[in-house]
Design an enzyme around this catalytic site. Structure first.
Site, mmCIF file in Angstrom:
data_model
loop_
_atom_site.group_PDB
_atom_site.id
_atom_site.type_symbol
_atom_site.label_atom_id
_atom_site.label_comp_id
_atom_site.label_asym_id
_atom_site.label_seq_id
_atom_site.Cartn_x
_atom_site.Cartn_y
_atom_site.Cartn_z
ATOM 1 N NE ARG A 8 -1.432 2.066 3.615
ATOM 2 C CZ ARG A 8 -1.410 2.748 3.485
ATOM 3 N NH1 ARG A 8 -1.193 3.091 3.748
ATOM 4 N NH2 ARG A 8 0.134 2.323 5.156
ATOM 5 C CB THR A 9 1.711 3.519 -2.025
ATOM 6 O OG1 THR A 9 0.589 3.891 -3.235
ATOM 7 C CG2 THR A 9 3.058 2.811 -2.318
ATOM 8 C CB SER A 10 -0.406 7.673 1.499
ATOM 9 O OG SER A 10 -0.139 6.105 2.598
ATOM 10 C CB THR A 11 0.688 9.856 -2.590
ATOM 11 O OG1 THR A 11 1.938 9.376 -2.681
ATOM 12 C CG2 THR A 11 0.888 10.012 -1.400
ATOM 13 C CD GLN A 14 3.641 7.827 0.206
ATOM 14 O OE1 GLN A 14 2.419 6.271 0.284
ATOM 15 N NE2 GLN A 14 4.365 7.737 0.496
#
Length: 185
Positions: A8-11, A14
């Site tokens: 998972r990446t927040s943006t 990333q």
């Protein structure tokens, strides 16, 4: 038994390569990826698919446990969802493995310390902002309306000879900014 990986990446900006490399090194067979998705969200598209396909005996690997949640409760709920299906959870960075009681205890402790770290950072940030405010410093973007422009706006509005759009154009600000300024007059 299937080894699943979760990234998972927040943006969207990333880069997930570090996570992907670690999971491939752990010999996961299927990787689920949520890019640009907050860890605080209970529903994440690929996470939801992973939870549907997960069955007893499977293993879920992540690079770091904060990939499955942003606070202690999120992480513990996610791990509970995994273990509730009879699967095990593995965090590669923290070397957490829920296949035994020690792994579950360590996960709880590590998640609590991670939450403490985030809370401490937030507390320091708030304290810094309050200290700056006490010194008369104001955060945020500088105003485009200086004292000279404000005086000009006051006189143009008071004259009643110009439309709001004309005043904004004459002063060099957007109509929305003008309306915000007028509300404070």
């Amino acid at each position: 038994m299937t080894r699943y990986g979760y990234i998972r990446t927040s943006t969207k900006e990333q880069n997930a390569d570090l996570q992907r490399i670690a999971l491939v090194g752990a010999r996961v067979t299927d990787i689920f990826i949520d890019e640009g998705v907050s860890g605080t969200l209970a529903s994440r598209p690929d996470w939801d698919v992973l939870m549907r396909v997960l069955k007893e005996g499977d293993e879920v690997y992540v690079w770091k446990f904060d990939r499955i949640g942003r606070n202690t409760m999120n992480v513990l709920e996610a791990v509970k969802a995994i273990t509730g299906k009879g699967a095990t959870f593995h965090s590669l960075t923290e070397r957490i493995d829920t296949s035994g009681p020690m792994g579950e205890a360590m996960l709880t402790i590590m998640a609590a310390f991670a939450q403490l770290e985030r809370d401490t950072i937030a507390e320091r940030t708030r304290a810094g902002l309050e200290a700056a405010k006490a010194k008369g410093k104001v955060g945020g973007r500088p105003s485009v309306v200086d004292a000279k422009k404000l005086t000009t706006i006051r006189s143009l509005v008071a004259s009643g000879d110009h439309s709001r759009a004309d005043i904004a154009r004459m002063v060099g600000i957007s109509p929305a900014t003008l309306y915000r300024v007028i509300q404070t007059l």
